[in-house]
Design an enzyme around this catalytic site. Structure first.
Site, PDB file in Angstrom:
ATOM      1  N   ARG A 171       0.849  -1.199   0.000  1.00  0.00           N
ATOM      2  CA  ARG A 171       0.000   0.000   0.000  1.00  0.00           C
ATOM      3  C   ARG A 171       0.876   1.238   0.000  1.00  0.00           C
ATOM      4  O   ARG A 171       0.648   2.177  -0.739  1.00  0.00           O
ATOM      5  CB  ARG A 171      -0.930  -0.021   1.217  1.00  0.00           C
ATOM      6  CG  ARG A 171      -2.201  -0.835   1.013  1.00  0.00           C
ATOM      7  CD  ARG A 171      -1.959  -2.277   0.558  1.00  0.00           C
ATOM      8  NE  ARG A 171      -3.176  -3.054   0.452  1.00  0.00           N
ATOM      9  CZ  ARG A 171      -3.657  -3.831   1.425  1.00  0.00           C
ATOM     10  NH1 ARG A 171      -2.987  -3.975   2.576  1.00  0.00           N
ATOM     11  NH2 ARG A 171      -4.778  -4.494   1.248  1.00  0.00           N
ATOM     12  N   ASP A 200       0.276  -7.025  -3.050  1.00  0.00           N
ATOM     13  CA  ASP A 200      -1.153  -6.803  -2.801  1.00  0.00           C
ATOM     14  C   ASP A 200      -1.757  -6.129  -4.028  1.00  0.00           C
ATOM     15  O   ASP A 200      -1.050  -5.889  -5.016  1.00  0.00           O
ATOM     16  CB  ASP A 200      -1.371  -5.982  -1.513  1.00  0.00           C
ATOM     17  CG  ASP A 200      -2.614  -6.449  -0.768  1.00  0.00           C
ATOM     18  OD1 ASP A 200      -3.701  -6.412  -1.377  1.00  0.00           O
ATOM     19  OD2 ASP A 200      -2.513  -6.867   0.403  1.00  0.00           O
ATOM     20  N   HIS A 273      -6.201 -10.492  -3.306  1.00  0.00           N
ATOM     21  CA  HIS A 273      -5.193  -9.430  -3.167  1.00  0.00           C
ATOM     22  C   HIS A 273      -4.134  -9.524  -4.265  1.00  0.00           C
ATOM     23  O   HIS A 273      -2.950  -9.357  -4.030  1.00  0.00           O
ATOM     24  CB  HIS A 273      -4.545  -9.480  -1.772  1.00  0.00           C
ATOM     25  CG  HIS A 273      -5.469  -9.038  -0.677  1.00  0.00           C
ATOM     26  ND1 HIS A 273      -5.770  -7.724  -0.444  1.00  0.00           N
ATOM     27  CD2 HIS A 273      -6.183  -9.752   0.241  1.00  0.00           C
ATOM     28  CE1 HIS A 273      -6.622  -7.634   0.576  1.00  0.00           C
ATOM     29  NE2 HIS A 273      -6.887  -8.843   1.007  1.00  0.00           N
ATOM     30  N   ASP A 336      -6.193 -14.509   2.744  1.00  0.00           N
ATOM     31  CA  ASP A 336      -7.249 -13.699   3.357  1.00  0.00           C
ATOM     32  C   ASP A 336      -8.119 -13.021   2.301  1.00  0.00           C
ATOM     33  O   ASP A 336      -7.684 -12.791   1.175  1.00  0.00           O
ATOM     34  CB  ASP A 336      -6.633 -12.606   4.253  1.00  0.00           C
ATOM     35  CG  ASP A 336      -5.702 -11.677   3.481  1.00  0.00           C
ATOM     36  OD1 ASP A 336      -4.982 -12.170   2.600  1.00  0.00           O
ATOM     37  OD2 ASP A 336      -5.713 -10.462   3.750  1.00  0.00           O
ATOM     38  N   GLU A 337      -9.308 -12.697   2.700  1.00  0.00           N
ATOM     39  CA  GLU A 337     -10.184 -11.778   1.970  1.00  0.00           C
ATOM     40  C   GLU A 337     -10.200 -12.057   0.469  1.00  0.00           C
ATOM     41  O   GLU A 337      -9.899 -11.175  -0.330  1.00  0.00           O
ATOM     42  CB  GLU A 337      -9.735 -10.327   2.231  1.00  0.00           C
ATOM     43  CG  GLU A 337      -9.811  -9.952   3.705  1.00  0.00           C
ATOM     44  CD  GLU A 337      -9.296  -8.552   3.997  1.00  0.00           C
ATOM     45  OE1 GLU A 337      -9.844  -7.922   4.901  1.00  0.00           O
ATOM     46  OE2 GLU A 337      -8.340  -8.094   3.342  1.00  0.00           O
ATOM     47  N   TRP A 409      -6.131 -13.578  12.711  1.00  0.00           N
ATOM     48  CA  TRP A 409      -6.202 -12.107  12.698  1.00  0.00           C
ATOM     49  C   TRP A 409      -7.590 -11.579  12.984  1.00  0.00           C
ATOM     50  O   TRP A 409      -7.750 -10.517  13.551  1.00  0.00           O
ATOM     51  CB  TRP A 409      -5.677 -11.558  11.367  1.00  0.00           C
ATOM     52  CG  TRP A 409      -6.551 -11.725  10.163  1.00  0.00           C
ATOM     53  CD1 TRP A 409      -6.644 -12.831   9.362  1.00  0.00           C
ATOM     54  CD2 TRP A 409      -7.447 -10.759   9.610  1.00  0.00           C
ATOM     55  NE1 TRP A 409      -7.536 -12.607   8.344  1.00  0.00           N
ATOM     56  CE2 TRP A 409      -8.043 -11.341   8.468  1.00  0.00           C
ATOM     57  CE3 TRP A 409      -7.803  -9.450   9.951  1.00  0.00           C
ATOM     58  CZ2 TRP A 409      -8.982 -10.682   7.673  1.00  0.00           C
ATOM     59  CZ3 TRP A 409      -8.735  -8.778   9.158  1.00  0.00           C
ATOM     60  CH2 TRP A 409      -9.311  -9.398   8.040  1.00  0.00           C
ATOM     61  N   ASP A 436      -2.322  -0.418  12.767  1.00  0.00           N
ATOM     62  CA  ASP A 436      -2.861   0.635  11.899  1.00  0.00           C
ATOM     63  C   ASP A 436      -4.074   1.289  12.553  1.00  0.00           C
ATOM     64  O   ASP A 436      -4.613   2.253  12.013  1.00  0.00           O
ATOM     65  CB  ASP A 436      -3.216   0.102  10.500  1.00  0.00           C
ATOM     66  CG  ASP A 436      -4.130  -1.112  10.509  1.00  0.00           C
ATOM     67  OD1 ASP A 436      -4.225  -1.800  11.551  1.00  0.00           O
ATOM     68  OD2 ASP A 436      -4.757  -1.388   9.463  1.00  0.00           O
ATOM     69  N   THR A 486      -0.382  -0.446   5.782  1.00  0.00           N
ATOM     70  CA  THR A 486       0.085   0.923   5.574  1.00  0.00           C
ATOM     71  C   THR A 486      -0.799   1.783   4.672  1.00  0.00           C
ATOM     72  O   THR A 486      -0.336   2.798   4.155  1.00  0.00           O
ATOM     73  CB  THR A 486       1.509   0.900   4.988  1.00  0.00           C
ATOM     74  OG1 THR A 486       1.483   0.139   3.778  1.00  0.00           O
ATOM     75  CG2 THR A 486       2.504   0.289   5.951  1.00  0.00           C
TER      76      THR A 486
HETATM   77  C1  ACM Z   1      -5.776  -9.053   6.979  1.00  0.00           C
HETATM   78  O1  ACM Z   1      -5.794  -8.127   7.817  1.00  0.00           O
HETATM   79  N1  ACM Z   1      -6.469  -8.949   5.857  1.00  0.00           N
HETATM   80  C2  ACM Z   1      -5.032 -10.271   7.197  1.00  0.00           C
END
Ligand code: ACM
Ligand code: ZN
Length: 778
Positions: A171, A200, A273, A336-337, A409, A436, A486
């Site tokens: 980022r 990412d 990502h 993730d995601e 997480w 963050d 970030t």
């Molecule tokens: C995450 O915070 N997406 C691992």
């Protein structure tokens, strides 16, 4: 081990030591707190120009350790001890390996009049002993003729073997030089894993020889979104942004980290990502693109196509080069995601589901099982190269790949589930360890952050061993890590500000046995460490030095009770009239009891210097500090001090998450205030806080009723409110309901929440949140 600490005795001794001034005496008040520190009153070691460092085991590691120790001593005192030179009657610091120390990273540190002996189970253990000695030294502006080091026996070893910190360089890019500074900062805190989030949607940052476009195209984005994405049109900065590490730079950094006993765990985040990679190689996506390196924050729907064999080859080829660069046992594959919208529509992905019989099963959807197939593919490939897979807790969905380690997480639930399935776990819950998030509620005076609120004390309070696990399962919790995403940290200085001093709190969670942890003691020790941060030029948050003002409502005496604390129990001076406190303002000596409005301003004084001013305005009305009963429950995340939050004199301001607002969902605010005696009343007001993007709506109706006995209530005012429109303003609304003066002891306020979100909103038909604060009765 874990003998009672003798830091108090040590502090007292500092006054008694002969020949050196206070400022030139070492103490052992360091972070992370060692497991055992025993001092005695025998003659101290004197460090001066004749001191030498001697290494008993002549390996490269030990030579490097000795050189680092010499540099650290020079940094603090200006004295640089020679290494392996004849002592000539001077004092000696001896570094050695002791195979009898059982923890591989353990060490002992003993000081006497002539020698300091640091013995480690390994060179890494010696390094941690060196860090302890370094942090114990007084900072003499790099100028000291001699430093006195009291006699001590320290026996120390870490609680967890995996002690990590993560950094997202996608980022916002962090230069190779700054990465080295980051690694130094980790070493200072006895951290031994650097989780490097290299790829990412917003940028691919690692050179891969086989796929040159990953950096040629994927490392560059045309511009970047400005601020938070809300309901308004998105704004962009119009400035191209890029950066990546060459393989040679990465090799150098891996070595730099290894020299400090830090293993870099690289992450290639897949199959989601991946938009930056898709921009470079669009044939790897389900739709074939075209794609752009993403310019905004969030989760992109465009992910690797799980039905395309070329994608599997891509994963293998990338991971092969990654393993050639990084010797880490663990390779992070993200997981993730990963939205499944493209896979649901993609003929190739659906054909793969069919061919492999990945239909929905055991509560996992077909697409989740397809994701598990991709992670298992990567995991098997890594296994063939002798490596282990680690991934975010979404890798549990669709079934865990054999032998994979889980990074928990989204709270601790994923970690608990994985440990119960006999998989290893690193705890990194966003509820404690996402750096963050904001570290102060005073958001107006903080740089923009993603949200949340994780002050130093909350980070410090984290206990990584979930109570839900048996002793056998708990063995799978191998470590703890904090994550630094970030999006909202455009510069390295800013990143340091978010990291420090929370990394110090993290280090004690990772290293120190829980029974030795004590937040107050930690903040006292943190003052020395932040002096070292200053010396090293680190940027860090200084909230610790300010006065923390907290309040209680005493409904018996109808008083607001004000408490003030600050690190190191420094002197606190305050005023109650809003004026700036000075060194001659009232000294805080204990709780302040207020029966009327006050504008509290408080400052801590250290060595004649004042901290920033802390402010708290208390506004009294007829309901302040009165008993209050809630007839409907609050949402469990927004309960704070319960009903008294509405009558504590602190008027809700700024955002809904400050602790001043009570939140309701599916229920209403329905509160009865006891004014304790019949009272003339003619007006009731309250505030609501609206933030539609967070599903927080306004009240739909407000009703005020009064009673003399608390049983029979008469309605005296009612106000209906319209449903919110898409373009209704967010923010704070005040509603004042006036009525003919009446005598009442009990006041009931009923603010009806939005029970069905309007159709224009993503939450349509569901209940909206209602956030209310300070009920004022006149
Ligand atoms: C995450 O915070 N997406 C691992
Ligand atoms: Zn596909």
């Amino acid at each position: 081990m874990n003998q009672k600490l003798l830091t108090g005795a040590l502090a007292a001794m500092a006054f008694l030591l002969p020949s050196t001034a206070m400022g030139q005496t070492a103490d052992f008040n360091i972070i992370p707190q060692p497991q055992q520190v025993v001092t005695d009153a025998s003659a101290p070691f004197v460090l001066d120009a004749n001191t030498v460092i001697s290494i008993q085991t002549n390996s490269q590691d030990m030579k490097r350790n000795a050189n680092m120790l010499a540099s650290y001593i020079q940094q603090a005192t200006g004295i640089r001890p020679a290494i392996n030179k004849q002592a000539k009657g001077g004092t000696i610091i001896v570094l050695s390996i002791n195979n009898n120390i059982s923890n591989a990273e353990g060490y002992t540190l003993d000081t006497g009049a002539k020698q300091i002996r640091i013995a480690g189970a390994s060179a890494a253990g010696v390094f941690y002993g060196i860090q302890t000695l370094r942090k114990s030294l007084p900072l003499c502006n790099g100028k000291a003729a001699q430093v006195s080091i009291p006699a001590v026996h320290i026996a120390d070893a870490p609680r967890f073997a995996y002690r990590g910190t993560h950094l997202d360089v996608s980022r916002h890019f962090v230069t190779a030089d700054s990465i080295r500074q980051f690694i130094d900062m980790l070493a200072l805190h006895n951290i031994n894993r650097f989780h490097w989030h290299l790829t990412d949607d917003q940028g691919w940052r690692i050179e891969i020889k086989k796929y040159p476009l990953l950096t040629k195209i994927g490392a560059k984005r045309a511009q970047t979104v400005v601020g938070h994405i809300g309901y308004d049109a998105e704004k962009y900065d119009g400035k191209p942004y890029d950066g990546f590490y060459t393989q040679q730079q990465i090799r150098d950094i891996v070595k730099y980290a290894a020299d400090r006993y830090i293993t870099i765990v690289p992450e290639i985040d897949l199959p989601g990502h991946m938009q930056a990679a898709l921009a470079a190689y669009p044939e790897l996506g389900c739709t074939g693109g075209p794609y752009k390196v993403w310019q905004k924050w969030g989760i992109s729907d465009d992910v690797l196509c799980a039905g395309n064999d070329k994608v599997m080859t891509f994963i293998d080829n990338v991971l092969k080069e990654v393993t050639q660069l990084f010797p880490s046992k663990y390779i992070h594959v993200g997981g993730d995601e990963c939205p499944k919208v493209r896979w649901k529509e993609c003929p190739k992905c659906q054909a793969r589901i069919k061919a492999l019989h990945l239909e929905a099963k055991d509560g996992h959807s077909a697409e989740e099982r397809l994701q598990s197939y991709v992670i298992t593919h990567a995991s098997n490939y890594l296994k063939s190269l002798g490596r282990n897979t680690i991934g975010w807790d979404e890798i549990l969905e669709g079934g865990l790949a054999e032998g994979a380690t889980v990074m928990s997480w989204r709270g601790e639930a994923g970690g608990i589930a994985a440990a119960k399935q006999n998989h290893d776990v690193v705890m990194t819950p966003n509820s404690y360890l996402y750096f963050d998030y904001y570290q102060s509620l005073d958001k107006a005076n903080e740089p923009l952050a993603i949200g949340g609120y994780l002050p130093l004390q909350r980070v410090y309070s984290y206990e990584p061993m979930p109570k839900e696990l048996t002793a056998d399962e708990a063995r799978h919790i191998i470590g703890v890590q904090a994550n630094i995403w970030t999006e909202y940290m455009p510069t390295f200085k800013h990143m340091q500000y978010m990291a420090l001093p929370r990394v110090a709190a993290l280090s004690e969670v990772q290293w120190t046995q829980p029974q030795l942890k004590d937040y107050n003691d930690f903040t006292n020790r943190l003052i020395s460490l932040t002096n070292l941060y200053d010396r090293l030029g680190y940027n860090y948050a200084k909230h610790l030095y300010n006065v923390n003002i907290s309040i209680d409502s005493d409904t018996k005496w109808r008083e607001i009770v004000v408490h003030m604390t600050t690190a190191g129990d420094a002197e606190i001076r305050y005023t109650l009239d809003g004026s700036q406190p000075t060194a001659s303002s009232t000294l805080y000596t204990g709780a302040i009891h207020l029966q009327k409005s006050a504008k509290i301003r408080a400052t801590a004084f250290r060595n004649g210097k004042s901290s920033q001013v802390s402010s708290q305005d208390i506004v009294f009305n007829k309901a302040t500090a009165c008993p209050i009963k809630l007839l409907q429950p609050t949402h469990k995340s927004y309960t704070y001090n319960g009903g008294v939050t509405l009558t504590d004199g602190l008027v809700g301001d700024k955002g809904f998450g400050t602790g001043r607002w009570l939140g309701f969902s599916g229920n209403d605010l329905e509160a009865v205030i006891d004014l304790k005696k019949p009272t003339d009343v003619s007006s009731v007001s309250l505030n609501t806080c609206v933030e539609k993007g967070s599903w927080i709506f306004d009240a739909r109706n407000i009703e005020v009723s009064v009673s003399t006995d608390g049983i029979a209530f008469t309605t005296v005012a009612n106000k209906a409110l319209p449903a919110l429109e898409k373009n209704s303003a967010d923010g704070i609304n005040t509603y004042e309901l006036n009525f003919s003066q009446t005598k009442a002891r009990y006041i009931k306020v009923h603010a009806t929440s939005e029970h069905s979100i309007p159709d224009w909103h993503a939450g349509k038909g569901k209940p909206g949140f209602l956030f209310v604060d300070e009920i004022s009765v006149k």
